[in-house]
Enzyme design. Structure first.
Site, PDB file in Angstrom:
ATOM      1  N   HIS A 207      33.034  13.269 -15.229  1.00  0.00           N
ATOM      2  CA  HIS A 207      31.991  12.610 -16.030  1.00  0.00           C
ATOM      3  C   HIS A 207      32.601  11.325 -16.604  1.00  0.00           C
ATOM      4  O   HIS A 207      33.578  11.407 -17.353  1.00  0.00           O
ATOM      5  CB  HIS A 207      31.610  13.483 -17.229  1.00  0.00           C
ATOM      6  CG  HIS A 207      30.465  14.411 -17.007  1.00  0.00           C
ATOM      7  ND1 HIS A 207      30.595  15.596 -16.352  1.00  0.00           N
ATOM      8  CD2 HIS A 207      29.158  14.326 -17.379  1.00  0.00           C
ATOM      9  CE1 HIS A 207      29.424  16.210 -16.329  1.00  0.00           C
ATOM     10  NE2 HIS A 207      28.531  15.467 -16.943  1.00  0.00           N
ATOM     11  N   GLU A 210      29.116   6.776 -18.604  1.00  0.00           N
ATOM     12  CA  GLU A 210      27.696   7.023 -18.899  1.00  0.00           C
ATOM     13  C   GLU A 210      27.185   6.069 -19.982  1.00  0.00           C
ATOM     14  O   GLU A 210      26.033   5.651 -19.948  1.00  0.00           O
ATOM     15  CB  GLU A 210      27.525   8.486 -19.328  1.00  0.00           C
ATOM     16  CG  GLU A 210      26.072   8.943 -19.441  1.00  0.00           C
ATOM     17  CD  GLU A 210      25.945  10.441 -19.720  1.00  0.00           C
ATOM     18  OE1 GLU A 210      26.980  11.142 -19.725  1.00  0.00           O
ATOM     19  OE2 GLU A 210      24.801  10.905 -19.930  1.00  0.00           O
ATOM     20  N   ASP A 287      21.188  17.023 -13.952  1.00  0.00           N
ATOM     21  CA  ASP A 287      22.090  17.090 -15.111  1.00  0.00           C
ATOM     22  C   ASP A 287      21.733  18.257 -16.041  1.00  0.00           C
ATOM     23  O   ASP A 287      22.316  19.325 -15.934  1.00  0.00           O
ATOM     24  CB  ASP A 287      22.086  15.749 -15.860  1.00  0.00           C
ATOM     25  CG  ASP A 287      23.337  15.550 -16.699  1.00  0.00           C
ATOM     26  OD1 ASP A 287      24.250  16.390 -16.614  1.00  0.00           O
ATOM     27  OD2 ASP A 287      23.413  14.550 -17.438  1.00  0.00           O
TER      28      ASP A 287
HETATM   29 ZN    ZN Z   1      26.501  16.228 -16.829  1.00  0.00          ZN
END
Ligand code: ZN
Length: 341
Positions: A207, A210, A287
Site C-alpha cells: 500500500h 494513496e 478495497d
Molecule cells: Zn487497501
C-alpha cells in the site's frame, strides 16, 4: 451506476479487497436474522461532505463502532466461512473469476492453524454456484514506528510464513506514516520481511502513494515487489512515473475507494488513464467494498463510464490474473479459460 450488458458479461478480477470483518459479519447476520444491515450508503454520503485527505480514511473505519453488537467472532469456523463466502459470492455474482482477499492487522483469522483450510472451504462453497471463480488469501502487515507494533508485525510475519506452507498467496505491507516519508529504518524492516516472504513463495504487494508521493520510491525498492496498492500520486512526479513504468509493477486501482476516502476529488481526476498511457499495467479493485459502497461490477462500470472500452476492461482482468498470487498451475488454467472466450 448503470451497468451495460457488455460490462456485466465481462470476466472480472478483484486483487485488492480487505475482509472488512465487522461490516461483512453484520451483513451476513442481518440476512440470517431478517433485519436490515447497517446503512453504509448514508454514511458514504456524509463522508463525501468532509474535506478530502487522510482524515476521511480514518472516519471510514470509525463507523465500525456503530455496528450492532453480534457476539459472533472469527474464532467460530462456520461464521468465518460464511463471512468469507459472502465476499467471494458478491464478487462472483458480478462476474469475478478471481478474488484475492486481505487479512491482517486487527484480524485474528490468519493466526488460526486451519485458516487456509477454512478459506478453501469458503471458496469451494461459492464455486458450487460459480465454478469459474478462483480465490486467494493475502496477509496484510502494517509497520509503524512503535516497538510494540513492530513486535506484533514480526509475529504476523511468522504467521504468514507458516500459512504460506498451507497456500497463503502473498503479503501486503503498509509502512507508516502513510502520507509522509517513513523512517528508512522501518523500510529496512519491510525489505527484510519481503525478502523472507518472497523466498517462501509469497507474492508481494505494498500500500503506498494513496495520499501523497511519499514512500513510493521506497516502496518500489521492496524485494520481490509485484504490485502496488493505489499509487495514485505516482502521476504527480514524472520521475516516479518513469520508474514505476520501468519496474513492471502492476497498480491496483481502487476508483471508488479513492474518491470516497478523499485520495482524489472525483472519478474524472483519478490518474488511471495516465497509468495506462504510460504502459503501466492496472487492475480494478474494491478495497473496502462495504464501507465505500461498491462492488467489483460497479468498479468496471465506473471505468467504462470513464471511457475504457470492453477490450481495455478485459485487459485489466488479464493484468490481474497475470499479477495474481495464485500458483502457476492455477493461473495458467484460468488464463486458458479466459483466452478461450
Ligand atoms: Zn487497501
Amino acid at each position: 451506476m448503470p451497468v451495460s450488458s457488455v460490462v456485466a458479461a465481462l470476466p472480472k478480477a478483484d486483487l485488492h479487497v480487505h475482509q472488512e470483518w465487522a461490516p461483512r459479519l453484520d451483513r451476513v447476520l442481518a440476512r440470517r436474522e431478517g433485519r436490515r444491515p447497517f446503512d453504509w450508503r448514508a454514511h458514504v454520503r456524509r463522508l463525501l461532505e468532509l474535506p478530502p485527505g487522510m482524515d476521511r480514511l480514518g472516519r471510514i473505519f470509525d463507523l465500525d463502532a456503530s455496528l450492532p453488537p453480534t457476539g459472533a467472532s472469527e474464532d467460530d469456523p462456520e461464521t468465518a466461512i460464511a463471512v468469507w463466502a459472502d465476499i467471494l459470492e458478491e464478487g462472483a455474482a458480478d462476474g469475478a473469476v478471481l478474488i484475492e482477499v486481505r487479512f491482517g492487522v486487527t484480524d485474528r483469522a490468519l493466526a488460526r492453524p486451519d485458516f487456509m483450510a477454512l478459506f478453501r472451504e469458503a471458496e469451494r462453497r461459492v464455486r458450487e454456484r460459480y465454478p469459474r471463480l478462483r480465490a486467494e488469501a493475502i496477509g496484510y502487515i502494517g509497520l509503524r514506528p512503535d516497538p510494540a507494533r513492530l513486535r506484533e508485525a514480526e509475529r504476523q510475519m511468522e504467521t504468514c510464513l507458516r500459512a504460506a506452507r498451507e497456500g497463503l498467496g502473498g503479503v501486503d505491507f503498509r509502512v507508516d506514516p502513510y502520507d509522509a516519508e517513513a523512517d528508512p529504518a522501518l523500510w529496512s524492516v519491510a525489505y527484510r520481511s519481503a525478502e523472507r516472504a518472497a523466498d517462501a513463495g509469497l507474492g508481494i504487494t505494498v500500500h503506498a502513494g494513496e495520499y501523497s508521493t511519499a514512500n513510493l520510491e521506497a516502496a518500489l525498492r521492496v524485494p520481490g515487489l509485484r504490485r502496488l496498492g493505489h499509487a495514485v500520486y505516482a502521476t504527480e512526479d514524472p520521475r516516479l512515473l518513469e520508474s514505476l513504468a520501468r519496474s513492471g509493477v502492476v497498480v491496483e486501482c481502487c476508483l471508488s475507494s479513492n474518491v470516497v476516502s478523499g485520495a482524489v476529488l472525483s472519478y474524472e481526476e483519478h490518474p488511471i488513464r495516465r497509468f495506462v498511457e504510460h504502459g503501466i499495467p492496472v487492475t480494478l479493485n474494491t478495497d473496502n467494498p462495504i464501507r465505500v459502497w461498491t462492488t467489483i461490477g460497479r468498479e468496471y462500470a465506473v471505468a467504462s463510464a470513464l471511457g475504457f472500452g470492453p477490450d481495455e476492461l478485459f485487459r485489466f482482468t488479464l493484468n490481474a490474473v497475470k499479477a495474481s498470487f495464485m500458483t502457476a498451475e492455477r493461473r495458467d488454467s484460468l488464463l486458458r479459460e479466459l483466452r478461450a472466450r
